[in-house]
Design a protein around this motif. Structure first.
Motif, PDB file in Angstrom:
ATOM      1  N   ALA A 174      -7.128   1.064  -7.865  1.00 22.19           N
ATOM      2  CA  ALA A 174      -7.669   0.011  -7.010  1.00 22.19           C
ATOM      3  C   ALA A 174      -7.633  -1.351  -7.693  1.00 22.19           C
ATOM      4  N   PHE A 191      -4.151  -3.074  -7.450  1.00 19.57           N
ATOM      5  CA  PHE A 191      -3.943  -3.387  -6.036  1.00 19.57           C
ATOM      6  C   PHE A 191      -4.784  -4.598  -5.637  1.00 19.57           C
ATOM      7  N   ALA A 192      -6.015  -4.686  -6.140  1.00 23.79           N
ATOM      8  CA  ALA A 192      -6.869  -5.839  -5.845  1.00 23.79           C
ATOM      9  C   ALA A 192      -6.264  -7.128  -6.396  1.00 23.79           C
ATOM     10  N   LEU A 236      -3.460  -8.136  -4.172  1.00 22.04           N
ATOM     11  CA  LEU A 236      -3.973  -8.663  -2.906  1.00 22.04           C
ATOM     12  C   LEU A 236      -4.480 -10.087  -3.063  1.00 22.04           C
ATOM     13  N   SER A 271      -8.692   2.614   2.836  1.00 18.70           N
ATOM     14  CA  SER A 271      -9.012   1.191   3.008  1.00 18.70           C
ATOM     15  C   SER A 271      -7.833   0.319   2.586  1.00 18.70           C
ATOM     16  N   ALA A 272      -7.167   0.699   1.503  1.00 17.54           N
ATOM     17  CA  ALA A 272      -5.996  -0.062   1.067  1.00 17.54           C
ATOM     18  C   ALA A 272      -4.887  -0.001   2.114  1.00 17.54           C
ATOM     19  N   GLU A 273      -4.695   1.155   2.728  1.00 15.81           N
ATOM     20  CA  GLU A 273      -3.693   1.268   3.795  1.00 15.81           C
ATOM     21  C   GLU A 273      -4.046   0.366   4.982  1.00 15.81           C
ATOM     22  N   LEU A 310     -12.488  -3.973  -3.626  1.00 13.92           N
ATOM     23  CA  LEU A 310     -11.627  -3.011  -4.317  1.00 13.92           C
ATOM     24  C   LEU A 310     -11.967  -2.930  -5.801  1.00 13.92           C
ATOM     25  N   ARG A 343      -8.395   4.656  -0.840  1.00 17.49           N
ATOM     26  CA  ARG A 343      -6.962   4.663  -0.504  1.00 17.49           C
ATOM     27  C   ARG A 343      -6.747   4.334   0.976  1.00 17.49           C
ATOM     28  N   TRP A 372       0.316   3.440  -5.741  1.00 14.37           N
ATOM     29  CA  TRP A 372      -0.984   4.124  -5.792  1.00 14.37           C
ATOM     30  C   TRP A 372      -0.760   5.632  -5.878  1.00 14.37           C
ATOM     31  N   LEU A 428       1.074  -0.788  -2.689  1.00 16.14           N
ATOM     32  CA  LEU A 428       0.462   0.431  -2.156  1.00 16.14           C
ATOM     33  C   LEU A 428       1.267   1.665  -2.558  1.00 16.14           C
ATOM     34  N   LEU A 451      -5.738  -2.381   4.842  1.00 17.37           N
ATOM     35  CA  LEU A 451      -5.496  -3.761   4.418  1.00 17.37           C
ATOM     36  C   LEU A 451      -4.027  -4.139   4.569  1.00 17.37           C
TER      37      LEU A 451
END
Length: 695
Positions: free
Chosen positions: A617, A620-621, A624, A665-667, A535, A663, A653, A650, A669
């Protein structure tokens, strides 16, 4: 699992032969090394000296067949030197029984700690203990012992010289490792055609990385076809997954999916062709149908669109590079010719000390194995000497060669060694009784047994023990020892040594089961760091985070492999209190596999440094990374992890058209973290049904 069931499963595993590719010329070369040493010592000395000298060439030859990326001549020389030192020190203390037992305990302990460096070092160190037990019974003076040690070291030198003079399949293990990596990706591409989210086993790529780690001398001599190809294999893997996954690649149905399947099938054929070329050191022969699909730019009429089209073009480019580079032509675009550096033997000394020092803790399987060896080996030697059987060293020698740091291998090898010994001794004894061979015929039969051992060594421990037992009977027959003096004692003492090894593990075990939660926590944390690094690479392309992604990927792979190995060992152990239910372990494994797949998909789309950033991102990283670290701590503390905060991250975002892949990919995750959290929730208990009583 009960003890009876666990021992039964281990016994069946030890008696099961394995399929392996045979290498008769290499086996013949190893047997020739033993033949040279035995022949020369028979000519210049006596059968007794020849029997002692054969151990050096025999053991050095065994070391060269182990899975190691060090040059084979170096393995032979190091093994011969270690055997010579252990033999001479053993003789110096052999005249004093108590002193020899102390030396044996210390040497066995050091041999056990060598397993921290890997199985090859562990096996070679075990051989030094075995030879110390056997060869010290032969010399009669210090000068004679020094001569025996020199002859044993010469056996290793002879094996090394034959490898240099007759280099069969030079760089063969490295070629096989790289070819296996390409073949694994070909199989992966075929499975993706039918299952777009099929899992990928990273072990072949990890093995290829180990094989590509070379010393500066090896780097100068490495064939051109082995330079940089592993990097191509690593880059192809996420592109295959990204093309097949409907979330970020081709649509689930329709013309795009048909084109994706066509590309994946052709990619599999190309990768298989590259694997064959690397393995056999020959030009790549790509089938015409596959070449027409993936080695030609499809142009504007391609049915793929958007990210799927970019991924398809990237796959075509990488496959073209793989075909060009596998032929040995230099200068292909994107091939990294730098090498992973392996320390030299001199540089390995401080690394060895640090590695062993890290294992000096009571919960370490390596330290517990060393303590078991240090206790069982002298006990077996003392017990063998006290029994009226003669040749009492067979009991401790069996224990040394059988014992391993984990339960299943120790018990499997114990059963296999006894059965193999019984079969080998029976066959060899029958030959000795039927034909009464002389010195030279016994030597020839011993060499035949060695050749069979080297040829069949990778087909299983049981098969190799049949050949080893025959070899020992014929070798002792060459030295003038009658079969009646060795066979009954060898069988009984082999059984005793195997039982001592099994009892040693039962009394002082190193169970993997209680450590399952720690292994799982390490995997959660490492997988979270890998996803966060991917990310970050999208969130701030200008910062050059590609190397961070690569480093995090290697850590995640190592943690996943450690978890898989821990589960396999725990499933074979007779331990009831797992600390982690099978349901939770299986569900967590599936969730973590899905979690690791998301950054793998993102790897295929890592932007160039001058690409526009995806600002959302980065926070969010960070969230995470913190959430998975806290989740790992909760698992270690036997608490269910809580990833609810990731849903909030999320929601912050701000989606845009430019970051659709990131985005999404974040969902994915967040969804996989929800599955991971659910893996630790207790199942609801069914309520008992209330039945009305009959009126």
């Amino acid at each position: 699992m009960s003890w009876l069931r666990a021992v039964g499963r281990a016994a069946r595993a030890g008696l099961r032969p394995e399929r392996a590719r045979l290498e008769p010329l290499i086996a013949l070369r190893g047997a020739a090394g033993v033949a040279v040493v035995v022949g020369v010592t028979l000519w210049l000395a006596s059968p007794v000296v020849a029997a002692a000298s054969a151990f050096g060439a025999f053991a050095s030859g065994m070391a060269t067949f182990q899975r190691s990326w060090r040059p084979r001549p170096v393995l032979a020389l190091v093994t011969g030197a270690g055997l010579a030192v252990s033999t001479f020190l053993g003789y110096l203390a052999g005249a004093h029984w108590a002193l020899f037992v102390v030396l044996l305990a210390v040497w066995a302990f050091l041999s056990g700690t060598a397993w921290a460096l890997g199985p090859t070092a562990g096996l070679v160190s075990s051989l030094t203990v075995a030879v110390m037990l056997v060869v010290i019974t032969l010399p009669t003076s210090a000068e004679s012992a020094l001569g025996h040690a020199a002859v044993i070291a010469a056996g290793g030198a002879v094996q090394a010289a034959l490898i240099v003079i007759f280099p069969l399949r030079r760089w063969g293990p490295q070629r096989d490792a790289l070819a296996d990596a390409f073949a694994a990706e070909a199989d992966y591409a075929r499975r993706l055609r039918h299952d777009p989210v099929a899992p990928f086993d990273p072990v072949p790529l990890m093995t290829a990385r180990s094989a590509a780690t070379v010393t500066p001398r090896q780097a100068r001599r490495r064939p051109a076809a082995l330079r940089g190809k592993r990097v191509l294999a690593e880059r192809i893997r996420p592109v295959l997954a990204s093309l097949a996954d409907p979330a970020v690649g081709a649509a689930a149905e329709g013309p795009e999916r048909d084109r994706a399947r066509q590309l994946l099938a052709a990619a599999a054929d190309v990768l298989d062709a590259v694997a064959r070329a690397v393995r056999k050191a020959e030009p790549v022969r790509v089938p015409a149908e596959a070449e027409a699909v993936v080695l030609v730019d499809p142009g504007p009429e391609d049915r793929l669109t958007g990210p799927a089209r970019r991924t398809g073009l990237r796959l075509i480019t990488l496959l073209s590079e793989a075909v060009s580079s596998a032929t040995g032509r230099e200068g292909s675009v994107g091939v990294d010719t730098a090498h992973l550096r392996r320390p030299s033997l001199r540089e390995l000394v401080p690394l060895t000390v640090r590695t062993v020092r890290r294992e000096l803790r009571l919960d370490s399987p390596v330290l517990r194995h060393a303590i078991r060896l240090a206790a069982v080996t002298p006990a077996g030697y003392a017990l063998g000497a006290a029994l009226p059987l003669g040749h009492g060293y067979w009991a401790p020698m069996t224990s040394v060669m059988v014992m391993r740091p984990d339960f299943s291998q120790t018990y499997a090898r114990g059963v296999a060694r006894f059965v193999g010994t019984l079969a080998g001794v029976t066959v060899a004894t029958g030959v000795m009784q039927a034909f009464s061979p002389g010195t030279y015929l016994c030597a020839a039969l011993a060499l035949l047994s060695v050749a069979l051992l080297y040829l069949l060594m990778r087909t299983g421990y049981l098969v190799s023990q049949v050949a080893v037992s025959s070899y020992v009977v014929f070798l002792l027959g060459m030295a003038g020892v009658q079969w009646t003096q060795t066979v009954p004692e060898r069988v009984l003492l082999t059984l005793l040594g195997g039982l001592l090894a099994m009892a040693g593990y039962a009394v002082f075990p190193a169970w993997e089961t209680p450590r399952l939660r720690d292994r799982l926590a390490e995997r959660i944390e490492a997988t979270g760091r890998y996803a966060a690094a991917a990310l970050d690479a999208h969130g701030a392309p200008a910062s050059g985070r590609r190397e961070a992604v690569r480093s995090a990927l290697l850590d995640a792979r190592a943690a996943a492999l450690a978890w898989d190995q821990a589960v396999a060992r725990a499933n074979a152990e007779p331990v009831r209190g797992r600390g982690l239910s099978r349901r939770s372990a299986d569900a967590a494994d599936a969730a973590l596999s899905a979690l690791g797949r998301v950054p793998m998909l993102m790897e295929a789309h890592i932007p160039a440094p001058d690409a526009p950033p995806v600002p959302d991102a980065v926070p969010f990283a960070a969230a995470l990374r913190d959430a998975t670290a806290e989740g790992a701590a909760a698992v270690r503390a036997r608490r269910p992890p809580d990833f609810s905060g990731m849903r909030t991250a999320l929601d912050r975002w701000s989606p845009s058209a430019e970051d659709r892949v990131v985005r999404r990919s974040a969902e994915l995750l967040v969804e996989t973290l929800d599955d991971l959290e659910a893996a630790f929730r207790p199942l609801p208990r069914p309520r008992p049904s209330r039945r009305r009583s009959a009126p």
